[in-house]
Design an enzyme around this catalytic site. Sequence first.
Site, mmCIF file in Angstrom:
data_model
loop_
_atom_site.group_PDB
_atom_site.id
_atom_site.type_symbol
_atom_site.label_atom_id
_atom_site.label_comp_id
_atom_site.label_asym_id
_atom_site.label_seq_id
_atom_site.Cartn_x
_atom_site.Cartn_y
_atom_site.Cartn_z
ATOM 1 N N THR A 109 -0.297 3.880 -8.560
ATOM 2 C CA THR A 109 0.435 4.177 -9.790
ATOM 3 C C THR A 109 1.207 2.926 -10.198
ATOM 4 O O THR A 109 2.085 2.466 -9.466
ATOM 5 C CB THR A 109 1.409 5.350 -9.557
ATOM 6 N N GLU A 166 -0.644 15.994 -2.542
ATOM 7 C CA GLU A 166 -0.665 16.013 -1.076
ATOM 8 C C GLU A 166 -0.694 17.463 -0.617
ATOM 9 O O GLU A 166 -0.064 18.324 -1.224
ATOM 10 C CB GLU A 166 0.571 15.299 -0.518
ATOM 11 N N PHE A 202 4.632 25.069 -11.685
ATOM 12 C CA PHE A 202 5.794 24.172 -11.629
ATOM 13 C C PHE A 202 7.046 24.784 -12.245
ATOM 14 O O PHE A 202 7.818 24.108 -12.898
ATOM 15 C CB PHE A 202 5.465 22.822 -12.297
ATOM 16 N N GLY A 254 10.896 16.034 -4.121
ATOM 17 C CA GLY A 254 10.888 14.833 -3.291
ATOM 18 C C GLY A 254 9.482 14.273 -3.279
ATOM 19 O O GLY A 254 8.739 14.424 -4.243
ATOM 20 N N CYS A 278 5.990 10.428 -5.004
ATOM 21 C CA CYS A 278 5.624 10.144 -6.396
ATOM 22 C C CYS A 278 6.721 10.447 -7.421
ATOM 23 O O CYS A 278 7.173 9.534 -8.116
ATOM 24 C CB CYS A 278 4.355 10.912 -6.754
ATOM 25 N N ARG A 299 8.849 11.423 2.555
ATOM 26 C CA ARG A 299 9.493 10.451 1.674
ATOM 27 C C ARG A 299 10.356 11.176 0.636
ATOM 28 O O ARG A 299 9.876 12.087 -0.036
ATOM 29 C CB ARG A 299 8.423 9.576 0.994
HETATM 30 N N1 LIG Z 1 0.774 10.094 -2.239
HETATM 31 C C1 LIG Z 1 0.446 10.718 -3.355
HETATM 32 O O1 LIG Z 1 0.458 11.940 -3.455
HETATM 33 C C2 LIG Z 1 -0.018 9.915 -4.544
HETATM 34 C C3 LIG Z 1 -0.661 10.576 -5.595
HETATM 35 C C4 LIG Z 1 -1.078 9.835 -6.683
HETATM 36 C C5 LIG Z 1 -0.834 8.467 -6.737
HETATM 37 N N2 LIG Z 1 -0.183 7.851 -5.709
HETATM 38 C C6 LIG Z 1 0.018 6.404 -5.786
HETATM 39 O O2 LIG Z 1 -0.971 5.771 -4.979
HETATM 40 C C7 LIG Z 1 -0.424 4.597 -4.374
HETATM 41 C C8 LIG Z 1 -0.548 4.688 -2.864
HETATM 42 O O3 LIG Z 1 0.204 5.787 -2.434
HETATM 43 P P1 LIG Z 1 0.113 6.365 -0.936
HETATM 44 O O4 LIG Z 1 0.944 7.591 -0.896
HETATM 45 O O5 LIG Z 1 -1.307 6.409 -0.532
HETATM 46 O O6 LIG Z 1 0.862 5.161 -0.153
HETATM 47 P P2 LIG Z 1 0.931 4.892 1.410
HETATM 48 O O7 LIG Z 1 2.193 4.177 1.638
HETATM 49 O O8 LIG Z 1 0.642 6.168 2.159
HETATM 50 O O9 LIG Z 1 -0.309 3.909 1.689
HETATM 51 C C9 LIG Z 1 -0.373 2.603 1.234
HETATM 52 C C10 LIG Z 1 -1.228 1.808 2.217
HETATM 53 O O10 LIG Z 1 -1.436 0.500 1.690
HETATM 54 C C11 LIG Z 1 -1.415 -0.428 2.800
HETATM 55 N N3 LIG Z 1 -1.177 -1.781 2.285
HETATM 56 C C12 LIG Z 1 -0.039 -2.311 1.775
HETATM 57 N N4 LIG Z 1 -0.239 -3.589 1.402
HETATM 58 C C13 LIG Z 1 -1.535 -3.873 1.674
HETATM 59 C C14 LIG Z 1 -2.345 -5.035 1.501
HETATM 60 N N5 LIG Z 1 -1.854 -6.144 0.972
HETATM 61 N N6 LIG Z 1 -3.632 -4.962 1.899
HETATM 62 C C15 LIG Z 1 -4.139 -3.847 2.450
HETATM 63 N N7 LIG Z 1 -3.419 -2.723 2.628
HETATM 64 C C16 LIG Z 1 -2.130 -2.733 2.242
HETATM 65 C C17 LIG Z 1 -0.322 0.104 3.686
HETATM 66 O O11 LIG Z 1 -0.414 -0.381 4.990
HETATM 67 C C18 LIG Z 1 -0.574 1.619 3.583
HETATM 68 O O12 LIG Z 1 -1.457 2.048 4.600
HETATM 69 C C19 LIG Z 1 1.007 4.490 -4.867
HETATM 70 O O13 LIG Z 1 1.047 3.684 -6.008
HETATM 71 C C20 LIG Z 1 1.344 5.928 -5.258
HETATM 72 O O14 LIG Z 1 2.324 6.000 -6.249
HETATM 73 C C21 LIG Z 1 0.217 8.546 -4.610
#
Ligand SMILES: NC(=O)c1ccc[n+]([C@@H]2O[C@H](COP(=O)([O-])OP(=O)(O)OC[C@H]3O[C@@H](n4cnc5c(N)ncnc54)[C@H](O)[C@@H]3O)[C@@H](O)[C@H]2O)c1
Length: 447
Positions: A121, A153, A250, A258, A261, A329
Amino acid sequence: MNISVIGTGYVGLVVGACLAETGNDVVCADVVASKIEGLKKNILPIYEPGLEDLVERNQDDGRLSFTTDIAAAIASADVLFIAVGTPPDEDGSADLQHVLAVAREVGKHMTREMVIVTKSTVPVGTAGKVAAEVRKEAKHPFHMCSNPEFLKEGAAVDDFMKPDRVVLGVDSEFARRMMSEIYAPFVRTGNPIIFMDIASAEMTKYAANGMLATRISFMNEVANLCELVGANVDMVRRGIGSDSRIGPSFLFPGPGYGGSCFPKDVKALVRTAAEMGMELKVLSSVEEVNQAQKLRLSEKLRDALGDDLHGTRIAVWGLAFKPQTDDMRDAPSLTLIEDLLEAGATVCAHDPAAMGEAKHKLNDRITYAETNYDALIGADALVVVTDWNEYRHPDFARVKSSLRRPVVIDGRNLYDPAKMAGLGFTYHSIGRQSVEQTQPQRVGEYA
Ligand SMILES: NC(=O)c1ccc[n+]([C@@H]2O[C@H](COP(=O)([O-])OP(=O)(O)OC[C@H]3O[C@@H](n4cnc5c(N)ncnc54)[C@H](O)[C@@H]3O)[C@@H](O)[C@H]2O)c1
């Protein structure tokens, strides 16, 4: 198709496993070696229903592999998904350092014409920043795509496999064609792929999360007012949710939102607007209301036990920010627990999935119970923070006999106030009238 996914967190791992499931050759890469070592042995770093099976099956079949070699992952990709974290910076804006670090590597290591997809995002304009980084060293043509992820999630695999819609911001016909091919298996029932320009796709993700967070904060304020005027928010929710213009999703009040996101995305959008000289008044209030709501459970606990919580022992059911995940988180449980510890209380907590995560975050500052009933032993009150299914119909006789005082603070409105009154509990919930301890009837009468 050869697809690489950089970042194997909640999003990257789900994306990688699901794209392998539809027949692509997928390489998932991450900088954290322990994560990759575990994944190679089908040990997942996160709890997400259904994901382990997908990872194991596709890894066994040779369509899914894991590596710390980011350069090799880039070199083998026709399409590269960037799914690294974008945590909030100090000023609330999205921190793009991980995204841009990947972009720098892409330029150096690409071996063919490719599509670079921002799955993380990211604020409007980020695809342009990524392209500028890649261009510095690129020896092959490349195309940008913004493909925001809407998975929840706890239901992430299902959401990815059967999306309500797929949003794709593209800058070329090549990107459009490649992305259509990738997503075709996921929209066979007719749900739309919505193509648009890149800025609109980037904005869509923030607008969606902003809207959902707004509904939650709105309902939490309505709930708080219900308590003051003698209304029942559950009735109000059903009354408005049946209006087709509003819909039922919702609208559940609770201890504040929390997760990874909503809190950061609301802040980032407010920040983006500020940078453009505009104040997002609605969303600024949404965030403010949410901060206050996260303290509601402590306030209710003080209403029930008195202002001085020093020396009390509190049982907490639920640590994850929502059920079916281990993600803590920005979880409301953390606000509650920090407040209780500061007030001199001790806390014994239970969660079906997030205990490992909680131990990382809270260490031995609280104790951890093996079962939800164990958490109650000798506690002055139970606070229900997360609506896990297994907390919905507890053995109330056991709850009551384990607690030192029959006090239940229910942050998710799981129980019926009349029933709790009949059982002799002091019971506080969200947006409904509290009940004070009365002479209990026999538990069996309510079972
Ligand atoms: N978690 C959700 O429900 C969700 C839903 C939609 C969008 N998003 C978005 O997706 C993105 C990722 O979210 P997430 O929850 O999966 O995050 P996360 O923290 O669980 O995972 C991110 C991963 O990226 C890795 N990483 C960081 N820098 C790196 C690099 N330079 N090279 C390789 N790997 C690297 C980290 O080690 C980690 O494993 C965010 O922008 C978030 O806003 C998350």
